[in-house]
Design a protein around this motif. Structure first.
Motif, PDB file in Angstrom:
ATOM      1  N   SER A 165      13.305  17.426  49.438  1.00 24.03           N
ATOM      2  CA  SER A 165      12.889  18.747  48.946  1.00 24.03           C
ATOM      3  C   SER A 165      14.039  19.449  48.365  1.00 24.03           C
ATOM      4  N   MET A 166      15.045  19.554  49.168  1.00 27.11           N
ATOM      5  CA  MET A 166      16.254  20.292  48.878  1.00 27.11           C
ATOM      6  C   MET A 166      16.713  19.710  47.600  1.00 27.11           C
ATOM      7  N   LEU A 167      16.695  18.680  47.331  1.00 27.79           N
ATOM      8  CA  LEU A 167      17.356  17.865  46.167  1.00 27.79           C
ATOM      9  C   LEU A 167      16.771  18.192  44.586  1.00 27.79           C
ATOM     10  N   TYR A 168      15.225  18.355  45.065  1.00 30.10           N
ATOM     11  CA  TYR A 168      14.611  19.141  43.959  1.00 30.10           C
ATOM     12  C   TYR A 168      15.019  20.345  43.833  1.00 30.10           C
ATOM     13  N   LEU A 169      15.180  21.314  44.743  1.00 26.88           N
ATOM     14  CA  LEU A 169      15.703  22.624  44.588  1.00 26.88           C
ATOM     15  C   LEU A 169      17.302  22.606  43.888  1.00 26.88           C
ATOM     16  N   ALA A 170      17.835  21.484  44.496  1.00 31.34           N
ATOM     17  CA  ALA A 170      19.394  21.543  43.983  1.00 31.34           C
ATOM     18  C   ALA A 170      19.448  21.407  42.378  1.00 31.34           C
ATOM     19  N   VAL A 171      18.580  20.673  41.976  1.00 28.82           N
ATOM     20  CA  VAL A 171      18.329  20.468  40.447  1.00 28.82           C
ATOM     21  C   VAL A 171      18.122  21.800  39.920  1.00 28.82           C
ATOM     22  N   ARG A 172      17.207  22.285  40.462  1.00 27.04           N
ATOM     23  CA  ARG A 172      16.595  23.789  39.732  1.00 27.04           C
ATOM     24  C   ARG A 172      17.765  24.763  39.937  1.00 27.04           C
ATOM     25  N   LEU A 173      18.546  24.815  40.915  1.00 25.68           N
ATOM     26  CA  LEU A 173      19.657  25.724  40.982  1.00 25.68           C
ATOM     27  C   LEU A 173      21.172  25.380  40.132  1.00 25.68           C
ATOM     28  N   LYS A 174      20.824  24.146  39.604  1.00 26.34           N
ATOM     29  CA  LYS A 174      21.743  23.500  39.020  1.00 26.34           C
ATOM     30  C   LYS A 174      23.196  23.277  39.969  1.00 26.34           C
ATOM     31  N   PHE A 175      22.840  22.654  41.098  1.00 24.15           N
ATOM     32  CA  PHE A 175      23.820  22.085  41.954  1.00 24.15           C
ATOM     33  C   PHE A 175      24.156  20.521  41.691  1.00 24.15           C
ATOM     34  N   ILE A 176      23.407  20.017  41.109  1.00 28.08           N
ATOM     35  CA  ILE A 176      23.425  18.727  40.933  1.00 28.08           C
ATOM     36  C   ILE A 176      22.700  18.275  39.579  1.00 28.08           C
ATOM     37  N   SER A 177      23.209  17.335  38.991  1.00 27.29           N
ATOM     38  CA  SER A 177      22.593  17.126  37.678  1.00 27.29           C
ATOM     39  C   SER A 177      21.134  15.879  37.994  1.00 27.29           C
ATOM     40  N   ASP A 178      20.238  15.995  36.930  1.00 27.95           N
ATOM     41  CA  ASP A 178      19.351  15.343  37.038  1.00 27.95           C
ATOM     42  C   ASP A 178      19.188  13.834  37.260  1.00 27.95           C
ATOM     43  N   GLU A 179      20.310  13.284  36.890  1.00 34.23           N
ATOM     44  CA  GLU A 179      20.843  11.921  37.018  1.00 34.23           C
ATOM     45  C   GLU A 179      21.042  11.635  38.505  1.00 34.23           C
ATOM     46  N   ILE A 180      21.997  12.413  39.014  1.00 33.60           N
ATOM     47  CA  ILE A 180      22.410  12.316  40.433  1.00 33.60           C
ATOM     48  C   ILE A 180      21.063  12.492  41.675  1.00 33.60           C
ATOM     49  N   SER A 181      20.285  13.629  41.339  1.00 32.87           N
ATOM     50  CA  SER A 181      19.039  13.889  41.478  1.00 32.87           C
ATOM     51  C   SER A 181      18.136  12.511  41.938  1.00 32.87           C
ATOM     52  N   GLU A 182      18.060  12.011  40.772  1.00 35.29           N
ATOM     53  CA  GLU A 182      16.940  11.015  40.559  1.00 35.29           C
ATOM     54  C   GLU A 182      17.463   9.642  41.258  1.00 35.29           C
ATOM     55  N   ASP A 183      18.691   9.409  41.464  1.00 33.24           N
ATOM     56  CA  ASP A 183      19.311   8.575  42.350  1.00 33.24           C
ATOM     57  C   ASP A 183      19.114   8.716  43.808  1.00 33.24           C
ATOM     58  N   LEU A 184      19.500   9.886  44.188  1.00 29.88           N
ATOM     59  CA  LEU A 184      19.188  10.358  45.610  1.00 29.88           C
ATOM     60  C   LEU A 184      17.771  10.403  45.839  1.00 29.88           C
ATOM     61  N   ILE A 185      16.908  10.799  45.051  1.00 32.27           N
ATOM     62  CA  ILE A 185      15.445  10.800  45.432  1.00 32.27           C
ATOM     63  C   ILE A 185      15.021   9.379  45.517  1.00 32.27           C
ATOM     64  N   GLU A 186      15.447   8.393  44.909  1.00 34.39           N
ATOM     65  CA  GLU A 186      15.153   7.053  44.883  1.00 34.39           C
ATOM     66  C   GLU A 186      15.521   6.516  46.246  1.00 34.39           C
ATOM     67  N   LYS A 187      16.621   6.857  46.639  1.00 28.27           N
ATOM     68  CA  LYS A 187      17.372   6.327  47.872  1.00 28.27           C
ATOM     69  C   LYS A 187      16.378   7.106  49.177  1.00 28.27           C
ATOM     70  N   SER A 188      16.102   8.325  48.966  1.00 22.00           N
ATOM     71  CA  SER A 188      15.162   8.901  49.973  1.00 22.00           C
ATOM     72  C   SER A 188      13.688   8.371  49.994  1.00 22.00           C
ATOM     73  N   ASN A 189      13.259   7.932  48.829  1.00 17.56           N
ATOM     74  CA  ASN A 189      11.732   7.018  48.895  1.00 17.56           C
ATOM     75  C   ASN A 189      12.025   5.908  49.481  1.00 17.56           C
ATOM     76  N   GLU A 190      12.867   5.176  49.478  1.00 16.92           N
ATOM     77  CA  GLU A 190      13.019   3.810  49.924  1.00 16.92           C
ATOM     78  C   GLU A 190      13.310   4.177  51.423  1.00 16.92           C
ATOM     79  N   ILE A 191      14.028   5.048  51.909  1.00 15.45           N
ATOM     80  CA  ILE A 191      14.187   5.061  53.337  1.00 15.45           C
ATOM     81  C   ILE A 191      12.782   5.554  53.798  1.00 15.45           C
ATOM     82  N   ALA A 192      12.096   6.372  53.121  1.00 14.95           N
ATOM     83  CA  ALA A 192      10.707   6.560  53.800  1.00 14.95           C
ATOM     84  C   ALA A 192       9.675   5.518  53.790  1.00 14.95           C
TER      85      ALA A 192
END
Length: 115
Positions: free
Chosen positions: A77-104
């Protein structure tokens, strides 16, 4: 032989790797509160797997795995917010969200195996 220690669990290993990547991506973030929270949430994933593994019953272990799953969701959830706040790029976020989904998925599978 099976799993003898929490360190043998692939999901614990992936959760540790995930935290290292989270730390790397937020180490220079100027928003200390946000950075601290996402780091703590990510560390909580592997820590709860480890703590639950050494509990006295599968029921206790499952409870900690659910906490780990929730920490993983918080991090995502914080990764989605990080993109909206421009703390990280969409590309980085997508990779991290994919890793998070795999862990889930791995956590959910482990939880189901303990039922």
């Amino acid at each position: 032989m099976g799993v003898q220690r929490f360190e043998d669990l692939k999901v614990w290993q992936k959760a540790q790797d995930f935290s290292v990547i989270i730390y790397a991506n937020f180490k220079n973030n100027k928003d200390f509160s946000f950075s601290d929270q996402i780091k703590r949430a990510s560390v909580s994933i592997s820590n709860n797997i480890a703590e639950g593994f050494d509990r006295s019953s599968n029921l206790d272990f499952k409870r900690f795995l659910y906490i780990s799953l929730a920490s993983n969701s918080e991090t995502r959830s914080m990764l989605y917010l990080a993109v909206r706040l421009k703390f990280i790029s969409d590309e980085i976020s997508e990779d991290l969200i994919e890793k998070s989904n795999e862990i889930a998925k791995m956590l959910s599978g482990l939880i189901k195996s303990l039922k």
